[in-house]
Design a protein around this motif. Structure first.
Motif, PDB file in Angstrom:
ATOM      1  N   GLY A  16       5.300  -2.157 -14.468  1.00 36.54           N
ATOM      2  CA  GLY A  16       4.596  -1.691 -15.651  1.00 36.54           C
ATOM      3  C   GLY A  16       3.231  -1.187 -15.246  1.00 36.54           C
ATOM      4  N   GLU A  17       2.556  -0.495 -16.151  1.00 40.85           N
ATOM      5  CA  GLU A  17       1.203  -0.002 -15.883  1.00 40.85           C
ATOM      6  C   GLU A  17       1.165   0.930 -14.665  1.00 40.85           C
ATOM      7  N   GLY A  18       2.303   1.527 -14.310  1.00 38.97           N
ATOM      8  CA  GLY A  18       2.353   2.387 -13.121  1.00 38.97           C
ATOM      9  C   GLY A  18       2.337   1.611 -11.820  1.00 38.97           C
ATOM     10  N   LEU A  19       2.660   0.315 -11.903  1.00 41.00           N
ATOM     11  CA  LEU A  19       2.636  -0.557 -10.725  1.00 41.00           C
ATOM     12  C   LEU A  19       3.959  -1.277 -10.545  1.00 41.00           C
ATOM     13  N   VAL A  20       4.172  -1.717  -9.316  1.00 38.88           N
ATOM     14  CA  VAL A  20       5.215  -2.687  -8.998  1.00 38.88           C
ATOM     15  C   VAL A  20       4.503  -3.820  -8.255  1.00 38.88           C
ATOM     16  N   LEU A  21       4.494  -4.995  -8.876  1.00 40.23           N
ATOM     17  CA  LEU A  21       3.945  -6.187  -8.224  1.00 40.23           C
ATOM     18  C   LEU A  21       5.133  -6.905  -7.617  1.00 40.23           C
ATOM     19  N   ARG A  22       5.067  -7.146  -6.316  1.00 37.72           N
ATOM     20  CA  ARG A  22       6.220  -7.723  -5.623  1.00 37.72           C
ATOM     21  C   ARG A  22       5.780  -8.754  -4.602  1.00 37.72           C
ATOM     22  N   ASP A  23       6.767  -9.526  -4.160  1.00 39.05           N
ATOM     23  CA  ASP A  23       6.509 -10.534  -3.136  1.00 39.05           C
ATOM     24  C   ASP A  23       6.029  -9.880  -1.833  1.00 39.05           C
ATOM     25  N   TRP A  24       5.167 -10.599  -1.130  1.00 41.40           N
ATOM     26  CA  TRP A  24       4.774 -10.198   0.222  1.00 41.40           C
ATOM     27  C   TRP A  24       5.957 -10.416   1.161  1.00 41.40           C
ATOM     28  N   THR A  25       6.097  -9.557   2.157  1.00 43.63           N
ATOM     29  CA  THR A  25       7.174  -9.692   3.146  1.00 43.63           C
ATOM     30  C   THR A  25       6.600  -9.545   4.557  1.00 43.63           C
ATOM     31  N   GLU A  26       7.420  -9.848   5.538  1.00 46.01           N
ATOM     32  CA  GLU A  26       7.014  -9.671   6.934  1.00 46.01           C
ATOM     33  C   GLU A  26       6.607  -8.218   7.204  1.00 46.01           C
ATOM     34  N   GLU A  27       7.237  -7.269   6.517  1.00 45.97           N
ATOM     35  CA  GLU A  27       6.923  -5.857   6.725  1.00 45.97           C
ATOM     36  C   GLU A  27       5.483  -5.523   6.304  1.00 45.97           C
ATOM     37  N   ASP A  28       4.868  -6.381   5.512  1.00 46.82           N
ATOM     38  CA  ASP A  28       3.495  -6.150   5.050  1.00 46.82           C
ATOM     39  C   ASP A  28       2.434  -6.673   6.010  1.00 46.82           C
ATOM     40  N   LEU A  29       2.835  -7.457   6.991  1.00 42.71           N
ATOM     41  CA  LEU A  29       1.852  -8.116   7.851  1.00 42.71           C
ATOM     42  C   LEU A  29       0.892  -7.129   8.509  1.00 42.71           C
ATOM     43  N   ALA A  30       1.385  -5.998   8.984  1.00 42.01           N
ATOM     44  CA  ALA A  30       0.532  -5.028   9.670  1.00 42.01           C
ATOM     45  C   ALA A  30      -0.490  -4.397   8.725  1.00 42.01           C
ATOM     46  N   ALA A  31      -0.159  -4.284   7.437  1.00 41.13           N
ATOM     47  CA  ALA A  31      -1.064  -3.652   6.466  1.00 41.13           C
ATOM     48  C   ALA A  31      -2.119  -4.614   5.927  1.00 41.13           C
ATOM     49  N   MET A  32      -1.858  -5.911   5.988  1.00 38.99           N
ATOM     50  CA  MET A  32      -2.749  -6.883   5.353  1.00 38.99           C
ATOM     51  C   MET A  32      -4.188  -6.872   5.896  1.00 38.99           C
ATOM     52  N   PRO A  33      -4.418  -6.783   7.213  1.00 41.19           N
ATOM     53  CA  PRO A  33      -5.820  -6.742   7.668  1.00 41.19           C
ATOM     54  C   PRO A  33      -6.593  -5.553   7.099  1.00 41.19           C
ATOM     55  N   GLY A  34      -5.969  -4.414   6.934  1.00 41.63           N
ATOM     56  CA  GLY A  34      -6.641  -3.254   6.352  1.00 41.63           C
ATOM     57  C   GLY A  34      -7.030  -3.472   4.895  1.00 41.63           C
ATOM     58  N   LEU A  35      -6.326  -4.375   4.228  1.00 37.82           N
ATOM     59  CA  LEU A  35      -6.636  -4.687   2.835  1.00 37.82           C
ATOM     60  C   LEU A  35      -7.699  -5.772   2.715  1.00 37.82           C
ATOM     61  N   PHE A  36      -7.613  -6.786   3.571  1.00 40.02           N
ATOM     62  CA  PHE A  36      -8.412  -7.998   3.390  1.00 40.02           C
ATOM     63  C   PHE A  36      -9.570  -8.187   4.372  1.00 40.02           C
ATOM     64  N   ASP A  37      -9.595  -7.449   5.487  1.00 37.24           N
ATOM     65  CA  ASP A  37     -10.673  -7.621   6.462  1.00 37.24           C
ATOM     66  C   ASP A  37     -11.810  -6.662   6.119  1.00 37.24           C
ATOM     67  N   HIS A  38     -12.588  -7.053   5.104  1.00 36.61           N
ATOM     68  CA  HIS A  38     -13.650  -6.189   4.592  1.00 36.61           C
ATOM     69  C   HIS A  38     -14.790  -7.071   4.068  1.00 36.61           C
ATOM     70  N   PRO A  39     -16.038  -6.641   4.240  1.00 32.36           N
ATOM     71  CA  PRO A  39     -17.168  -7.478   3.794  1.00 32.36           C
ATOM     72  C   PRO A  39     -17.121  -7.870   2.309  1.00 32.36           C
TER      73      PRO A  39
END
Length: 180
Positions: A16-39
């Protein structure tokens, strides 16, 4: 909620709202630092910093453990079920059903946090039957205050929450949104 029986399904996907909220998976591990490693994420959230590969794996495991305990769900914010752009959390606690979020720096300014909050609030109201959801945020966090007001939350007349995280004192306001 009982701590021994999860009230959450094994898999969750909210659309809804133009989004899909979904479970985290192993395939997301490489993307997570780019999302969360920020001041900004380090300053305003309890997410570990610096946030690298090891932190990503620990967060994925923690998300699964919290779901199994029936207390918290952590979902990737996506537009199409693919690449994660951030995270939204729903935590059921004695003080209230809390929503939290973090959007990766490259994906800000698209209304992702507000849309994810509205979608998660609707889930809490419709699927969990809660009467109110809350946001706990610092008054100085202008972006989160903007999300709270944009999504219809109101500042509640309750005591401030004072604490310390990562060696930094904080004072949280509680914002509430009642079931429509």
């Amino acid at each position: 909620m009982s701590s021994t029986t999860s009230s959450f399904p094994d898999r969750i996907e909210l659309t809804g709202e133009g989004l899909v909220l979904r479970d985290w998976t192993e395939e997301d591990l490489a993307a997570m630092p780019g999302l969360f490693d920020h001041p900004d994420i380090a300053h305003w959230t309890p997410i570990v910093s610096p946030f690298g590969e090891e932190a990503a794996r620990a967060r994925l495991e923690r998300a699964r453990d919290l779901r199994a305990e029936g207390t918290t769900i952590l979902l990737a914010i996506t537009t199409d079920g693919g690449a994660p752009l951030g995270e939204v959390m729903l935590r059921c606690a004695p003080e209230g059903t809390e929503i939290g979020y973090a959007v990766g720096p490259a994906h800000r300014g698209q209304g992702l946090a507000a849309r994810a909050v509205r979608l998660m609030a609707a889930y809490a109201f419709e699927q969990l039957g809660v009467e109110q959801v809350i946001l706990e945020l610092e008054a100085e966090n202008a972006s989160s205050v903007a999300v709270a007001t944009k999504t219809g939350f109101r500042l509640l007349d309750v005591p401030l929450i004072e604490g310390e995280e990562k060696g930094r004192p904080f004072v949280l306001q509680t914002w509430g949104l009642n079931r429509p």
